[in-house]
Design a protein around this motif. Structure first.
Motif, PDB file in Angstrom:
ATOM      1  N   VAL A 139      -7.755   3.168  -1.658  1.00  0.00           N
ATOM      2  CA  VAL A 139      -8.192   2.622  -0.378  1.00  0.00           C
ATOM      3  C   VAL A 139      -9.252   3.577   0.141  1.00  0.00           C
ATOM      4  N   ARG A 185      -4.485   7.426  -0.508  1.00  0.00           N
ATOM      5  CA  ARG A 185      -3.935   6.111  -0.198  1.00  0.00           C
ATOM      6  C   ARG A 185      -4.407   5.115  -1.256  1.00  0.00           C
ATOM      7  N   ARG A 216      -3.690   0.913  -2.962  1.00  0.00           N
ATOM      8  CA  ARG A 216      -3.072  -0.401  -2.735  1.00  0.00           C
ATOM      9  C   ARG A 216      -2.947  -1.115  -4.072  1.00  0.00           C
ATOM     10  N   GLU A 256       0.865  -1.178   0.000  1.00  0.00           N
ATOM     11  CA  GLU A 256       0.000   0.000   0.000  1.00  0.00           C
ATOM     12  C   GLU A 256       0.900   1.226   0.000  1.00  0.00           C
TER      13      GLU A 256
END
Lengths: 152, 351, 191
Positions: A148, A126, A128, A73
Motif C-alpha cells: 500500500v 502496509r 493489501r 489489509e
C-alpha cells in the motif's frame, strides 16, 4: 570391479501426486471466505485471533470454534527476498516472501509480496491482498500481497 | 533407566553430489566401518533402525534398498523413520530400554543431489496454507533471521562470525565438506543470497551418511574402552503454524533440554544442529549454554549438512570426543522440519 | 455456513468417540462451502543409478542380462545394487545370466495402470533367469493366460537392435519357449 566406461548415466525422474484433500469445517470455511474475497480467522482460548485459522489452539491443543471476519489489509511482520524464483511460487519474478498480520488478526499469514526489490520492503510495511481473478477455494485465491502506498 | 551407550561412529566424507554412487553403495562402507572398527557383525546387533527421506530420492520406500548394505540375513529386527537419524537413534534407545534388544545399529544418510532440495523441503509444510506457495527453505529461514535481526537478538556481523567460526573449526574434520572460511569482513561484503541471508549463512547441500552402534552397559564395556553413555534424551515439537509462533524462540528445545537434564552437570562440548547461522544463537540460548562452552568443534551443519543425517552426526561427534577422552560430558541437538520446529536433545557422558 | 449447513454430515466418526464441535462463522452466503481441494505436487529429479545398476543397464544395451555376486558367496543377484544383500558386502564379479528363464510366480492383472500397460487381462510374472539367485519382474505375453504356470520356461523379447538403450525397456516382454517345465521345488527361495 572394472570402472564403468562412458560416463554417468542420468535420467529425469518425475514424481507427481494429485493430493485431493478434505478441509473440515474450519479450513473449509476459511477457503470458502477466500473464494468470496473475504478473510476469516478463528479465536483461540486466549481470545487471540489466529489467521489463517486452525482447528486446535496452537498452545493448548483445545478445539477452537469461533470464526470471525478480519481485514484484507495488514502489516508485514517479517520478510525475506526471493531472488531465485521457483516453479509453483505465487509470482514468476523476484519477490518478497513474508509473514503478514492482517488487520484484526493476532498471528501472521505466509504469502508473497509483489515488490520492485528488497529496498521497497520492510517489516512494518502496509500491504493489501491482491485477489486472483478466478478463485476456487485455495490459499492461492490470494494471488499475492501488494504494498500500500506510504509504507511504514 | 538403563544405561545405553554409543560405542562406535562412522561417517562418509560429505560432498555436494555423489553422482556416481547410489544410496546403497554410499552407505555400505559407512555401516561396514561402524561394525568393523569394534569387531562386530550384524549378527551381534539386536535391532537396526535407519533415518532417511524418500523425497530426497524421489522414490517411495527408497530406504528399503539400503538393507542390502546391512546384510539382513538371517532376518533382522528392523525399523525406519522418515526423519533425521537422531530420531532413529531415539527409537533404538527405546528398544533397548524396553528390553527388546541389547545392541542396535543406527544409520542415516542423504542423497539430496538429484533434486532441488530447497524446493523439495517445501513438502514438509502445512499442506493447506504454506506448501501450495512452494516457499524455498532458504527464504523461509530468512523470515526467522529477519525476526532475530528486527528484535536485535542478533546482527549480521554475529551471523558471519558464526559462519566463520564453524567453517574454520571444520578444517580439523576430515569428513567436512566446507573447510575454512573467508574473513568476517569478506563475508559481510558479499551480496545477499536471499536477503537477509548471505551464502555463508546457509548450510551446504551434502550427500553422505553416518552409522552409530548403541549398546547396553554390559555389551558397551566389551565393545568400547570408554563408551559415551546417553544420560538423557528427549524430543519435543512446536506448532507447525509458523505465523503463530515467536520465531526468535524454540520452546521445544528448552523443554527437551530440561527433560534430558542438560544442566545436571557441566557441559564440555556441544554439537548443535543449527543449519542456518542465526539458528545457532537460538539453539544455544534455548539450551542455556554459557559462553564458555565449545560449540560445534566438528564444524557443525554449516560445514556439512546431509539432510536426515546431520542430527545423528551431532550425537556421533559428541560421542567421539567422549570416547577419545577429550570431553567428559556433552550435549547434542538435532532438529527436524523448518525453523527449528521439532527438536531432540541428547546428553552424553563418559564414565 | 448457514445454520442448515451445520446439519450436513461432514464426519463419519462413530458416535461416542469424538464429536466435531459446531463451528460458528460469519454468514458467507448460500453457496456451497469448500470441502475438498486438489493440490497437485510435482517434482523432477536428475536420477543417477549408481555403479552396479549402471553396469546392468549397459549390459542390457548389449542384450545381455548381467548379474553380480560377491567374492564370498556364489549367489548371483540381478539387477544388482552393488551388494550381496545377505552379507552386506560389495559385489566383485559380473555374471551373465539367462537369457532364458523360468516363471517363479505370476499373477493375472485385470486393472492395468500407466499409459504403457498392455490390454487387460495380462500376466505379470517373476522370472528367474538361468544362473541367477533372484527373479526379474516382467510382463508375459504370447501365451493364453490359462496355460501360464510356475515352472514354465520363457525367454525375453528385445526391441529391435537400433532401439537398444541403457534401459529396462529393452526387454518388451517375455514369452514361452518349448522346453520342459522346471519342478516348483527347484524354484523355492528364488523369488
Amino acid at each position: 570391479m572394472s570402472d564403468e566406461q562412458g560416463g554417468l548415466l542420468e535420467a529425469p525422474l518425475a514424481i507427481e501426486y494429485p493430493f485431493n484433500r478434505t478441509t473440515g469445517p474450519v479450513i473449509g470455511a476459511f477457503l470458502t471466505g477466500l473464494r468470496n474475497e473475504r478473510v476469516l480467522g478463528i479465536r483461540d482460548t486466549q481470545g487471540r485471533v489466529v489467521c489463517p485459522p486452525v482447528e486446535y489452539d496452537p498452545q493448548t491443543g483445545e478445539p477452537l470454534t469461533e470464526m470471525v471476519e478480519i481485514g484484507t489489509e495488514g502489516t508485514i511482520t517479517s520478510w525475506s527476498w526471493v531472488a531465485n524464483v521457483r516453479e509453483g511460487q505465487p509470482l514468476d519474478r523476484p519477490h518478497a516472501l513474508a509473514f503478514i498480520r492482517l488487520d484484526g488478526a493476532d498471528t501472521s499469514m505466509l504469502h508473497a509480496v509483489d515488490a520492485s526489490g528488497p529496498d521497497a520492503v520492510n517489516t512494518g510495511a502496509r500491504v493489501r491482498i491482491r485477489w486472483a481473478p478466478e478463485r476456487e477455494g485455495l490459499i492461492t485465491d490470494i494471488a499475492c500481497f501488494e504494498l500500500v502506498g506510504g509504507a511504514a | 533407566m538403563k544405561d545405553v551407550a554409543v560405542v562406535s561412529v562412522a561417517q562418509s566424507d560429505y560432498v555436494r553430489a555423489l553422482s556416481h554412487l547410489n544410496e546403497v553403495e554410499m552407505i555400505q562402507p559407512v555401516i561396514r566401518q561402524a561394525l568393523d572398527q569394534i569387531g562386530v557383525g550384524i549378527s551381534d546387533i539386536g535391532f537396526t533402525c535407519s533415518g532417511s527421506s524418500d523425497y530426497l530420492a524421489g522414490q517411495a520406500f527408497s530406504f528399503v534398498m539400503t538393507l542390502d548394505a546391512v546384510g539382513a540375513w538371517p532376518p533382522i529386527m528392523e525399523s525406519h523413520v522418515e526423519m533425521d537419524g537422531a530420531w532413529a537413534l531415539y527409537e533404538a534407545w527405546l528398544k533397548i530400554q524396553a528390553g527388546h534388544a541389547e545392541t542396535a545399529l543406527v544409520y542415516s544418510y542423504s542423497k539430496a543431489s538429484p533434486g532441488d532440495l530447497p524446493r523439495v523441503l517445501s513438502r514438509q509444510l502445512d499442506p493447506y496454507y504454506y506448501a501450495p506457495l512452494w516457499p524455498d527453505s532458504v527464504a523461509l529461514a530468512g523470515l526467522q533471521a529477519r525476526a532475530m535481526l528486527d528484535e536485535h537478538k542478533i546482527d549480521e556481523a554475529e551471523m558471519a562470525g558464526i559462519a566463520h567460526r564453524n567453517r574454520e573449526a571444520a578444517r580439523a574434520n576430515p569428513h567436512a565438506q566446507i573447510k575454512g572460511s573467508a574473513t568476517i569482513d569478506e563475508l559481510l561484503a558479499e551480496d545477499y543470497l536471499s536477503d537477509p541471508l548471505r551464502l555463508h549463512d546457509v548450510p551446504p547441500i551434502s550427500d553422505g551418511g553416518v552409522a552409530v552402534v548403541l549398546a547396553s552397559a554390559e555389551k558397551a564395556a566389551e565393545w568400547a574402552d570408554r563408551p559415551a553413555f546417553i544420560r538423557g534424551i528427549d524430543h519435543r515439537v512446536d506448532s507447525h503454524s509458523f505465523g503463530a509462533r515467536d520465531l526468535t524462540r524454540a520452546p521445544s528445545i528448552a523443554t527437551a533440554a530440561e527433560k534430558a537434564g542438560v544442566h545436571d552437570g557441566k557441559i564440555d562440548v556441544a554439537e548443535l544442529h543449527a543449519p542456518f547461522t542465526h539458528q545457532e544463537k537460538i539453539v544455544a540460548t534455548e539450551l542455556g549454554l554459557g559462553d564458555d562452552v565449545v560449540i560445534n568443534p566438528s564444524g557443525g551443519p554449516l560445514a556439512a549438512n546431509a539432510m536426515m543425517a546431520a542430527g545423528l552426526v551431532r550425537i556421533g561427534e559428541v560421542a567421539n570426543r567422549i570416547m577419545a577422552g577429550e570431553a567428559d560430558r556433552g550435549v547434542a541437538h538435532a532438529t527436524s522440519g523448518h525453523l527449528l520446529q521439532q527438536n531432540l536433545v541428547c546428553v552424553l557422558e563418559g564414565n | 455456513m448457514s445454520p442448515a449447513d451445520n446439519d450436513r454430515v461432514i464426519s463419519t466418526m462413530p458416535t461416542g468417540l469424538w464429536e466435531q464441535p459446531a463451528i460458528s462463522t460469519p454468514d458467507l452466503g448460500d453457496e456451497e462451502p469448500v470441502q475438498r481441494l486438489r493440490l497437485p505436487a510435482s517434482m523432477v529429479y536428475r536420477y543417477n543409478p549408481g555403479q552396479a545398476p549402471t553396469r546392468y543397464l549397459r549390459g542390457l544395451a548389449q542384450k545381455k542380462i548381467l548379474g553380480e555376486r560377491s567374492a564370498s558367496n556364489p549367489d548371483v543377484y540381478v539387477p544388482s545394487r552393488g551388494m550381496n544383500p545377505t552379507e552386506g558386502t560389495p559385489t566383485s564379479e559380473q555374471v551373465e545370466v539367462g537369457p532364458k528363464g523360468t516363471i517363479s510366480s505370476f499373477c493375472v492383472v485385470h486393472i492395468g495402470f500407466g499409459v504403457n500397460a498392455p490390454p487387460t487381462p495380462f500376466v505379470s510374472a517373476l522370472i528367474l533367469p538361468d544362473g541367477a539367485a533372484v527373479s526379474l519382474y516382467g510382463t508375459l505375453l504370447e501365451v493364453p493366460i490359462e496355460e501360464v504356470r510356475i515352472g514354465m520356461r520363457v525367454e525375453p523379447v528385445w526391441v529391435p537392435d537400433d532401439q537398444l538403450t541403457t534401459s529396462s525397456e529393452n526387454i518388451t516382454h517375455w514369452r514361452p519357449i518349448d522346453e520342459p517345465d522346471v519342478p516348483a521345488e527347484q524354484l523355492k527361495g528364488h523369488m
